[in-house]
Write an enzyme that holds these catalytic residues in place. Structure first.
Site, PDB file in Angstrom:
ATOM      1  N   GLU A 217       0.853  -1.180   0.000  1.00 25.00           N
ATOM      2  CA  GLU A 217       0.000   0.000   0.000  1.00 25.00           C
ATOM      3  C   GLU A 217       0.892   1.235   0.000  1.00 25.00           C
ATOM      4  O   GLU A 217       1.896   1.279   0.700  1.00 25.00           O
ATOM      5  CB  GLU A 217      -0.922  -0.009   1.210  1.00 25.00           C
ATOM      6  CG  GLU A 217      -1.911  -1.155   1.148  1.00 25.00           C
ATOM      7  CD  GLU A 217      -2.702  -1.358   2.419  1.00 25.00           C
ATOM      8  OE1 GLU A 217      -3.744  -2.015   2.326  1.00 25.00           O
ATOM      9  OE2 GLU A 217      -2.271  -0.883   3.483  1.00 25.00           O
TER      10      GLU A 217
ATOM     11  N   GLU B 162       5.359  30.212  -0.184  1.00 22.16           N
ATOM     12  CA  GLU B 162       5.162  29.708   1.178  1.00 22.16           C
ATOM     13  C   GLU B 162       5.898  30.566   2.211  1.00 22.16           C
ATOM     14  O   GLU B 162       5.395  30.789   3.306  1.00 22.16           O
ATOM     15  CB  GLU B 162       5.595  28.246   1.281  1.00 22.16           C
ATOM     16  CG  GLU B 162       4.656  27.278   0.597  1.00 22.16           C
ATOM     17  CD  GLU B 162       3.291  27.156   1.275  1.00 22.16           C
ATOM     18  OE1 GLU B 162       3.145  27.521   2.458  1.00 22.16           O
ATOM     19  OE2 GLU B 162       2.357  26.681   0.602  1.00 22.16           O
TER      20      GLU B 162
ATOM     21  N   ARG C 264       0.839  20.455  14.453  1.00 21.03           N
ATOM     22  CA  ARG C 264       0.853  19.400  13.434  1.00 21.03           C
ATOM     23  C   ARG C 264       0.004  18.258  13.962  1.00 21.03           C
ATOM     24  O   ARG C 264       0.390  17.548  14.893  1.00 21.03           O
ATOM     25  CB  ARG C 264       2.292  18.942  13.142  1.00 21.03           C
ATOM     26  CG  ARG C 264       3.119  19.997  12.431  1.00 21.03           C
ATOM     27  CD  ARG C 264       2.500  20.357  11.110  1.00 21.03           C
ATOM     28  NE  ARG C 264       3.402  21.139  10.273  1.00 21.03           N
ATOM     29  CZ  ARG C 264       3.052  21.630   9.113  1.00 21.03           C
ATOM     30  NH1 ARG C 264       1.835  21.421   8.640  1.00 21.03           N
ATOM     31  NH2 ARG C 264       3.906  22.332   8.401  1.00 21.03           N
TER      32      ARG C 264
ATOM     33  N   GLU D  31       5.667  11.081  -1.794  1.00 19.52           N
ATOM     34  CA  GLU D  31       6.009  12.489  -1.571  1.00 19.52           C
ATOM     35  C   GLU D  31       7.518  12.733  -1.528  1.00 19.52           C
ATOM     36  O   GLU D  31       8.266  11.999  -0.904  1.00 19.52           O
ATOM     37  CB  GLU D  31       5.396  12.975  -0.258  1.00 19.52           C
ATOM     38  CG  GLU D  31       5.621  14.455  -0.015  1.00 19.52           C
ATOM     39  CD  GLU D  31       5.029  14.934   1.299  1.00 19.52           C
ATOM     40  OE1 GLU D  31       4.629  16.104   1.356  1.00 19.52           O
ATOM     41  OE2 GLU D  31       4.967  14.153   2.258  1.00 19.52           O
TER      42      GLU D  31
ATOM     43  N   ALA E  57       7.398  25.873   5.178  1.00 22.96           N
ATOM     44  CA  ALA E  57       7.236  24.790   4.207  1.00 22.96           C
ATOM     45  C   ALA E  57       5.805  24.768   3.694  1.00 22.96           C
ATOM     46  O   ALA E  57       4.924  25.396   4.277  1.00 22.96           O
ATOM     47  CB  ALA E  57       7.578  23.455   4.863  1.00 22.96           C
TER      48      ALA E  57
ATOM     49  N   GLU F 283      -2.368  27.398  10.579  1.00 20.23           N
ATOM     50  CA  GLU F 283      -1.434  28.474  10.253  1.00 20.23           C
ATOM     51  C   GLU F 283      -1.801  29.796  10.930  1.00 20.23           C
ATOM     52  O   GLU F 283      -0.972  30.682  11.042  1.00 20.23           O
ATOM     53  CB  GLU F 283      -1.345  28.657   8.742  1.00 20.23           C
ATOM     54  CG  GLU F 283      -0.673  27.488   8.064  1.00 20.23           C
ATOM     55  CD  GLU F 283      -0.538  27.661   6.565  1.00 20.23           C
ATOM     56  OE1 GLU F 283      -1.198  28.563   5.995  1.00 20.23           O
ATOM     57  OE2 GLU F 283       0.216  26.885   5.965  1.00 20.23           O
TER      58      GLU F 283
ATOM     59  N   GLU G 217       3.667  32.135   5.142  1.00 24.40           N
ATOM     60  CA  GLU G 217       3.846  31.670   6.517  1.00 24.40           C
ATOM     61  C   GLU G 217       4.601  32.645   7.402  1.00 24.40           C
ATOM     62  O   GLU G 217       4.439  32.612   8.620  1.00 24.40           O
ATOM     63  CB  GLU G 217       4.569  30.318   6.536  1.00 24.40           C
ATOM     64  CG  GLU G 217       3.717  29.194   6.019  1.00 24.40           C
ATOM     65  CD  GLU G 217       4.294  27.825   6.312  1.00 24.40           C
ATOM     66  OE1 GLU G 217       5.412  27.722   6.875  1.00 24.40           O
ATOM     67  OE2 GLU G 217       3.614  26.839   5.976  1.00 24.40           O
TER      68      GLU G 217
ATOM     69  N   GLY H 209       9.443   3.991   1.712  1.00 27.80           N
ATOM     70  CA  GLY H 209       8.761   2.726   1.941  1.00 27.80           C
ATOM     71  C   GLY H 209       7.250   2.812   1.907  1.00 27.80           C
ATOM     72  O   GLY H 209       6.582   1.790   1.799  1.00 27.80           O
TER      73      GLY H 209
END
Length: 176
Positions: A36, A91, A62, A118, A74, A140, A95, A114
């Site tokens: 997957e 960005e 986060r 991305e 980022a 943000e 930010e 793995g």
């Protein structure tokens, strides 16, 4: 090395920023196995370095970590046709209310080969100036900004106080 053959591929989840793909694979024998993959768009990280040798870090919540994290500015490459260096500049403005006169490509890395597609592009931004405040929303909206000397940031990486991968990579590559 034998590269497995994909016998069957199916998207089993489609979300706003990623999807999950389930593949049935074989190495050419009777053994069939399943993998997957989180299919996600790429991202950028920006090491903003001022003329005093300080870098700009942001602290924001986060959700996967269930806590705020200190990191370099980022963001996702989510504007159609936008080149990575342009995403980095955008960005940084969004930010941190900061503009850069120049950006230099430092590296691109596989976030976690793995399980996800991305990649993150890391840039060094210099020639920094303040710009008018950007209207931020969601996580943000509560971004904290902090300038710290690059050598202090390196120490924070070494002690694990900075534990975000893109930030660690960016800081270590910004050492001249």
């Amino acid at each position: 090395m034998i590269i497995p053959e994909v016998l069957e591929s199916q998207t089993v989840y489609e979300g706003k920023i990623m999807s999950i793909q389930r593949d049935k694979l074989t190495r050419g024998d009777d053994n069939i196995f399943i993998r997957e993959t989180a299919v996600a768009g790429d991202a950028v990280g920006i090491v903003a370095l001022d003329d005093k040798g300080r870098i700009l870090l942001v602290r924001q919540y986060r959700h996967p970590m269930r806590r705020p994290v200190w990191e370099i500015p980022a963001g996702r490459m989510d504007v159609e046709g936008e080149r990575p260096e342009m995403t980095a500049l955008r960005e940084l403005r969004e930010e941190t209310d900061t503009e850069a006169a120049s950006v230099e490509f430092l590296t691109v890395f596989l976030n976690s080969a793995g399980w996800t597609t991305e990649k993150t592009y890391i840039y060094l931004a210099e020639g920094l100036t303040d710009v008018s405040e950007f209207e931020r929303q969601n996580e943000e909206a509560d971004i904290e900004k902090k300038w710290i000397p690059l050598d202090k940031a390196v120490e924070l990486v070494k002690t694990g106080q900075i534990d975000d991968a893109k930030t660690m990579i960016g800081i270590l590559l910004a050492i001249k």
